[in-house]
Design a protein around this motif. Structure first.
Motif, PDB file in Angstrom:
ATOM      1  N   LEU A  36       0.695  -0.968  -0.074  1.00 38.49           N
ATOM      2  CA  LEU A  36      -0.268  -0.246  -0.169  1.00 38.49           C
ATOM      3  C   LEU A  36       0.329   1.084  -0.004  1.00 38.49           C
ATOM      4  N   ALA A  37       2.156   1.566   0.689  1.00 41.78           N
ATOM      5  CA  ALA A  37       2.756   2.294   1.479  1.00 41.78           C
ATOM      6  C   ALA A  37       3.183   2.833  -0.554  1.00 41.78           C
ATOM      7  N   ALA A  38       3.471   1.484  -1.481  1.00 42.24           N
ATOM      8  CA  ALA A  38       3.939   2.403  -2.518  1.00 42.24           C
ATOM      9  C   ALA A  38       3.053   2.206  -3.917  1.00 42.24           C
ATOM     10  N   LEU A  39       1.791   1.951  -3.130  1.00 41.98           N
ATOM     11  CA  LEU A  39       0.685   2.497  -4.059  1.00 41.98           C
ATOM     12  C   LEU A  39       0.054   3.967  -3.589  1.00 41.98           C
ATOM     13  N   ALA A  40       0.407   4.222  -2.751  1.00 43.19           N
ATOM     14  CA  ALA A  40       0.209   5.569  -2.210  1.00 43.19           C
ATOM     15  C   ALA A  40       1.214   6.846  -3.109  1.00 43.19           C
ATOM     16  N   HIS A  53     -10.808  -8.303   0.234  1.00 45.21           N
ATOM     17  CA  HIS A  53     -12.326  -7.982   1.213  1.00 45.21           C
ATOM     18  C   HIS A  53     -10.981  -8.086   2.371  1.00 45.21           C
ATOM     19  N   ALA A  54     -11.841  -6.897   3.530  1.00 45.58           N
ATOM     20  CA  ALA A  54     -11.620  -6.434   4.228  1.00 45.58           C
ATOM     21  C   ALA A  54     -11.499  -7.477   5.617  1.00 45.58           C
ATOM     22  N   VAL A  55     -10.129  -7.509   6.277  1.00 48.26           N
ATOM     23  CA  VAL A  55      -9.710  -9.035   7.022  1.00 48.26           C
ATOM     24  C   VAL A  55      -9.614  -8.463   8.170  1.00 48.26           C
ATOM     25  N   ALA A  56      -9.571  -7.195   8.343  1.00 44.97           N
ATOM     26  CA  ALA A  56      -9.829  -6.981  10.310  1.00 44.97           C
ATOM     27  C   ALA A  56     -11.505  -5.615  10.174  1.00 44.97           C
ATOM     28  N   LEU A  57     -11.493  -5.349  11.411  1.00 46.85           N
ATOM     29  CA  LEU A  57     -12.793  -4.914  12.019  1.00 46.85           C
ATOM     30  C   LEU A  57     -12.262  -2.764  11.597  1.00 46.85           C
ATOM     31  N   VAL A 192      -7.693   2.248  -8.507  1.00 43.48           N
ATOM     32  CA  VAL A 192      -7.143   2.083  -7.267  1.00 43.48           C
ATOM     33  C   VAL A 192      -6.969   3.807  -7.285  1.00 43.48           C
ATOM     34  N   THR A 193      -7.413   4.056  -6.301  1.00 48.90           N
ATOM     35  CA  THR A 193      -8.144   5.606  -5.802  1.00 48.90           C
ATOM     36  C   THR A 193      -7.045   5.328  -3.979  1.00 48.90           C
ATOM     37  N   PRO A 194      -6.904   6.817  -3.236  1.00 50.52           N
ATOM     38  CA  PRO A 194      -6.484   6.962  -2.429  1.00 50.52           C
ATOM     39  C   PRO A 194      -7.317   6.511  -1.433  1.00 50.52           C
ATOM     40  N   ALA A 195      -8.641   6.522  -1.785  1.00 53.61           N
ATOM     41  CA  ALA A 195      -9.398   6.521  -0.751  1.00 53.61           C
ATOM     42  C   ALA A 195      -9.581   4.446  -0.660  1.00 53.61           C
ATOM     43  N   LEU A 196      -9.740   4.216  -2.011  1.00 58.76           N
ATOM     44  CA  LEU A 196      -8.534   2.717  -1.893  1.00 58.76           C
ATOM     45  C   LEU A 196      -8.146   1.998  -0.851  1.00 58.76           C
ATOM     46  N   VAL A 197      -6.555   2.646  -0.793  1.00 62.11           N
ATOM     47  CA  VAL A 197      -5.589   2.405  -0.620  1.00 62.11           C
ATOM     48  C   VAL A 197      -5.952   2.957   1.544  1.00 62.11           C
ATOM     49  N   THR A 206      -1.894  -4.661   4.070  1.00 59.86           N
ATOM     50  CA  THR A 206      -0.687  -4.274   3.593  1.00 59.86           C
ATOM     51  C   THR A 206      -0.350  -4.252   2.098  1.00 59.86           C
ATOM     52  N   ALA A 207      -1.022  -5.052   1.212  1.00 59.61           N
ATOM     53  CA  ALA A 207      -0.784  -5.186  -0.164  1.00 59.61           C
ATOM     54  C   ALA A 207      -2.247  -5.008  -0.800  1.00 59.61           C
ATOM     55  N   LEU A 208      -1.578  -4.679  -2.461  1.00 61.92           N
ATOM     56  CA  LEU A 208      -3.304  -5.090  -3.092  1.00 61.92           C
ATOM     57  C   LEU A 208      -3.269  -5.745  -4.753  1.00 61.92           C
ATOM     58  N   PRO A 209      -2.925  -6.968  -4.831  1.00 66.58           N
ATOM     59  CA  PRO A 209      -3.269  -7.103  -6.015  1.00 66.58           C
ATOM     60  C   PRO A 209      -3.930  -5.963  -7.314  1.00 66.58           C
ATOM     61  N   VAL A 210      -2.926  -5.860  -8.211  1.00 65.19           N
ATOM     62  CA  VAL A 210      -3.026  -4.990  -9.342  1.00 65.19           C
ATOM     63  C   VAL A 210      -2.404  -5.077 -10.100  1.00 65.19           C
ATOM     64  N   HIS A 211      -2.343  -5.247 -11.318  1.00 59.66           N
ATOM     65  CA  HIS A 211      -1.794  -4.794 -12.819  1.00 59.66           C
ATOM     66  C   HIS A 211      -1.056  -4.289 -12.867  1.00 59.66           C
TER      67      HIS A 211
END
Length: 461
Positions: A36-40, A53-57, A192-197, A206-211
Motif C-alpha cells: 500500500l505504501a508503494a501504491l500511495a 476483501h477486508a480482514v479486520a474490523l 486504485v484510488t486514494p480512498a481504496l488505499v 498491507t498490499a493490493l493485487p494490481v495489474h
C-alpha cells in the motif's frame, strides 16, 4: 534485409470497428501484490487484478467520535436535566482498550462504593476523538455541551467534576460498524484510488493485487521534425523544419492514461532508421520491456510515408499488418501491426488527428493493458449549431459550459472562432464530440456522444 511486397490495400471501416481491432491486440497485464505504501506514492492508473476483501474490523474498538466525556446513559436523566458527575480519568487516542477499562471504571458503576456527596450518581471520563470508549460507558457528551466548554492544550488533564446532560446522539463509533472481515472493498478492474488505499489499510491489508502498469513507447516520424537533444524539444531554425511536438504529445497523453512512457522522439523518413528505432525499444527486456508502441506520421500513401514503407516490406519482425481507412474526420489513415510481437498502433501525423486518434484508439488500449474498462462517451446537448461533413464520424473538440451543454472549443483568448482543425483549439477543449456519419449539421439542442478528456481512472466504465 527487407524486400518490398505488394502494398496492402487500406481496409474501410467505421470508428467502432477500428476500436475493436485495436483492443483485440491487447490484454490485461500480469498481476502483482504491491504494498500500500508503494501504491500511495505512485502516479494514478493502477487497477485491481482481483476482488479485495477486508480482514479486520473498522473501527477495531468502540471509539469516541467527539472530544468530550464518556458516560453511562443510565446516569443521565432521560428528560435532559443536567447532572454533575465526577471525572475519574483521561483517555487519549492510542490508549489500550483494556487499560482504559481497568483504570477508568468507577467503583459505583458495578454497585461498589458510593458516589461523591456532590454528585447525583455515576461518573465521567474525559475522552478525545478516536480514543477507546470504556466498556462501562455507552455515550460521549461533546465538551462544548458541558460545563467545561472546551479543552485547552497544555491545560489540566482531568477536571474533578463536570456538569452535563443527555444528548440526542451518543457520539460513539462502534466496533466494526464501518467495515467487517470479509466485506468487499473493491472489485477486479476497479481503479486504485486514494480512498481504496486508505480503507484497505484500515481493513487490515498491507498490499493490493494490481495489474502491472503499462509501458508505452512513443515516437514521431518525419524528416521535417527537429529532433530533441538531451530530452528537450528541438527548436526549428531552418526553413521547412518544425519542432517535434507529436512525440511530446504522445508521451504526455500516454502518461495521463496511466502508462509509463519511453519517448524516442523524432525519426526521419527513412525505413531503416524507423526499423532501428522500433528494435531499440522492443529489444529492451525485464522491467524496461514495452507493452505497446505508438507512432505518428507516415501512415498515409505519400512518397515520404515511412511507416507505410515499413509495413509494406517483407520483414520477419513484422506481423498482423492491418492498414485501415477509418470513416473518421480527422484521423482517417490508421494502421496496426506487431513488431517482434509487440502491438504497434500507427497514427496519422497531423497533431489534431494524432490527438483524436490517441483518445479514441490508444487510450482504450492502455486501459485494457492496465486492467481497467475503457472510458465510455456520455450524452451531452449541443449549445450551438455547426456544420458537419457527412459520411464520416466527425470528431469535434468541445468545451463544457456551466449548463452542461457543449460548444466548439477555441484557444483561450482566440478571436478566430472555433476551429477543430487547429491545434490551438485543443487548449480550450475538455471533451471530444462524436458527430455521427449521417449528420450534416448539428443543431443547438441536439444530443451528442461526448468523450471527456479528463475522466478520472475508472470513470465512465
Amino acid at each position: 534485409m527487407s524486400t518490398a511486397r505488394s502494398t496492402p490495400r487500406s481496409t474501410p471501416r467505421g470508428m467502432d470497428e477500428h476500436v475493436a481491432a485495436v483492443l483485440a491486440r491487447v490484454a490485461p497485464l500480469a498481476i502483482d501484490d504491491v504494498p500500500l505504501a508503494a501504491l500511495a506514492a505512485e502516479p494514478p492508473g493502477r487497477a485491481l487484478g482481483a476482488d479485495v476483501h477486508a480482514v479486520a474490523l473498522v473501527p477495531p474498538f468502540d471509539a469516541a467520535a467527539m472530544d468530550g466525556y464518556a458516560v453511562r446513559l443510565a446516569d443521565l436523566p432521560a428528560d435532559g436535566s443536567p447532572v454533575t458527575l465526577s471525572v475519574v480519568g483521561d483517555l487519549r487516542p492510542g490508549s489500550p482498550p483494556d487499560r482504559c477499562e481497568r483504570e477508568t471504571r468507577p467503583r459505583h458503576a458495578d454497585g461498589e462504593g458510593q458516589a461523591p456527596a456532590h454528585s447525583t450518581g455515576g461518573a465521567a471520563v474525559r475522552i478525545m476523538t478516536g480514543a477507546p470508549v470504556p466498556g462501562w460507558a455507552d455515550a460521549v457528551v461533546p465538551v462544548e455541551r458541558t460545563s467545561t466548554g472546551r479543552f485547552v492544550a497544555g491545560g489540566p488533564t482531568t477536571e474533578r467534576e463536570v456538569t452535563l446532560a443527555r444528548q440526542p446522539r451518543a457520539h460513539v463509533r462502534h466496533r466494526g460498524e464501518d467495515v467487517r472481515p470479509g466485506d468487499l472493498l473493491g472489485r477486479a478492474g476497479d481503479a486504485v484510488t486514494p480512498a481504496l488505499v486508505a480503507v484497505a489499510a484500515s481493513g487490515g491489508l498491507t498490499a493490493l493485487p494490481v495489474h502491472r502498469r503499462p509501458r508505452v513507447a512513443v515516437l514521431s516520424t518525419g524528416s521535417e521534425l527537429v529532433p530533441s537533444e538531451d530530452g528537450a524539444a528541438g527548436v526549428a531554425t531552418d526553413p521547412g523544419h518544425i519542432p517535434d511536438s507529436n512525440s511530446l504529445l504522445l508521451a504526455a497523453l500516454a502518461r495521463a492514461a496511466g502508462a509509463d512512457v519511453v519517448r524516442v522522439g523524432a525519426v526521419p523518413d527513412d525505413a531503416d532508421a524507423l526499423r532501428a528505432a522500433l528494435d531499440s525499444v522492443v529489444d529492451a527486456g525485464g522491467a524496461a520491456a514495452v507493452d505497446l508502441v505508438v507512432t505518428t506520421g507516415g501512415v498515409s500513401a505519400g512518397a515520404s510515408d515511412v511507416v507505410r514503407a515499413v509495413l509494406d516490406a517483407d520483414d520477419a519482425r513484422l506481423a498482423d499488418v492491418d492498414v485501415a481507412a477509418v470513416a473518421l474526420r480527422p484521423g482517417r489513415p490508421q494502421a496496426l501491426a506487431r513488431w517482434r510481437g509487440v502491438p504497434w498502433v500507427a497514427l496519422p501525423g497531423n497533431p489534431v488527428s494524432a490527438f483524436v486518434s490517441f483518445a479514441l484508439f490508444v487510450r482504450p488500449a492502455v486501459a485494457v493493458l492496465a486492467g481497467r474498462a475503457p472510458a465510455r462517451p456520455v450524452r451531452r446537448v449541443a449549445a450551438e449549431a455547426w456544420p458537419s461533413p457527412p459520411g464520416r464520424t466527425h470528431v469535434v473538440p468541445v468545451r463544457t459550459l456551466p449548463s452542461g451543454a457543449v460548444a466548439r472549443a477555441t484557444a483561450p483568448g482566440s478571436d478566430h472562432g472555433p476551429g477543430g482543425h487547429a491545434t490551438s483549439a485543443l487548449l480550450g477543449a475538455d471533451a471530444l464530440a462524436l458527430v455521427p456519419p449521417d449528420v450534416d449539421k448539428v443543431e443547438a439542442g441536439d444530443e451528442l456522444d461526448v468523450l471527456p478528456l479528463d475522466l478520472p481512472f475508472g470513470a465512465g466504465a
